[in-house]
Design an enzyme around this catalytic site. Structure first.
Site, PDB file in Angstrom:
ATOM      1  N   GLY A 185       0.786  -1.225   0.000  1.00 32.57           N
ATOM      2  CA  GLY A 185       0.000   0.000   0.000  1.00 32.57           C
ATOM      3  C   GLY A 185       0.815   1.270   0.000  1.00 32.57           C
ATOM      4  O   GLY A 185       0.331   2.326  -0.365  1.00 32.57           O
ATOM      5  N   GLU A 186       2.063   1.205   0.396  1.00 31.67           N
ATOM      6  CA  GLU A 186       2.901   2.395   0.503  1.00 31.67           C
ATOM      7  C   GLU A 186       3.523   2.748  -0.851  1.00 31.67           C
ATOM      8  O   GLU A 186       4.143   1.907  -1.503  1.00 31.67           O
ATOM      9  CB  GLU A 186       4.005   2.155   1.533  1.00 31.67           C
ATOM     10  CG  GLU A 186       4.856   3.366   1.798  1.00 31.67           C
ATOM     11  CD  GLU A 186       5.965   3.087   2.794  1.00 31.67           C
ATOM     12  OE1 GLU A 186       7.012   3.719   2.650  1.00 31.67           O
ATOM     13  OE2 GLU A 186       5.776   2.235   3.682  1.00 31.67           O
ATOM     14  N   ALA A 187       3.364   3.997  -1.259  1.00 36.79           N
ATOM     15  CA  ALA A 187       3.839   4.450  -2.573  1.00 36.79           C
ATOM     16  C   ALA A 187       5.345   4.251  -2.750  1.00 36.79           C
ATOM     17  O   ALA A 187       5.806   3.877  -3.829  1.00 36.79           O
ATOM     18  CB  ALA A 187       3.468   5.909  -2.790  1.00 36.79           C
ATOM     19  N   ILE A 193       6.027   0.626  -3.555  1.00 36.99           N
ATOM     20  CA  ILE A 193       5.604   0.347  -4.933  1.00 36.99           C
ATOM     21  C   ILE A 193       6.635   0.894  -5.908  1.00 36.99           C
ATOM     22  O   ILE A 193       7.026   0.208  -6.867  1.00 36.99           O
ATOM     23  CB  ILE A 193       4.210   0.933  -5.230  1.00 36.99           C
ATOM     24  CG1 ILE A 193       3.148   0.235  -4.387  1.00 36.99           C
ATOM     25  CG2 ILE A 193       3.870   0.817  -6.712  1.00 36.99           C
ATOM     26  CD1 ILE A 193       1.784   0.890  -4.438  1.00 36.99           C
TER      27      ILE A 193
END
Length: 95
Positions: free
Chosen positions: A8-10, A13
């Protein structure tokens, strides 16, 4: 995106996508589709956004193939990808 779930963490990613772009570009450099790793990175992110757009139940207006093509203009080191290539990606994600 069928085989694993992105974190979920940019920032996480982004690191995954950077590694993916580097390896994918290296392994497909003979195909000459991608001008550089950045093109792979940007298109891969665009595909993630397309996947969300096409399959989120919260969205009312879905991106069209022409929107997807327009969103990816000039990302291949200032050049456009072939429209049939982007159309095939769009169709595969949509379906």
């Amino acid at each position: 995106l069928e085989s694993f779930r992105l974190p979920g963490e940019a920032q996480q990613i982004s690191r995954i996508m950077e590694s993916f772009a580097q390896i994918y570009f290296r392994d497909t450099s003979s195909s000459r589709i991608f001008a550089n790793e950045d093109a792979v990175f940007v298109l891969a992110y665009s595909i993630i956004m397309l996947n969300t757009d096409q399959h989120s139940k919260k969205l009312r207006h879905r991106m069209s193939v022409q929107d997807f093509i327009r969103n990816n203009r000039g990302i291949n080191d200032g050049k456009n990808f072939d429209e049939s290539f982007l159309n095939a990606i769009f169709t595969a994600i949509r379906d």
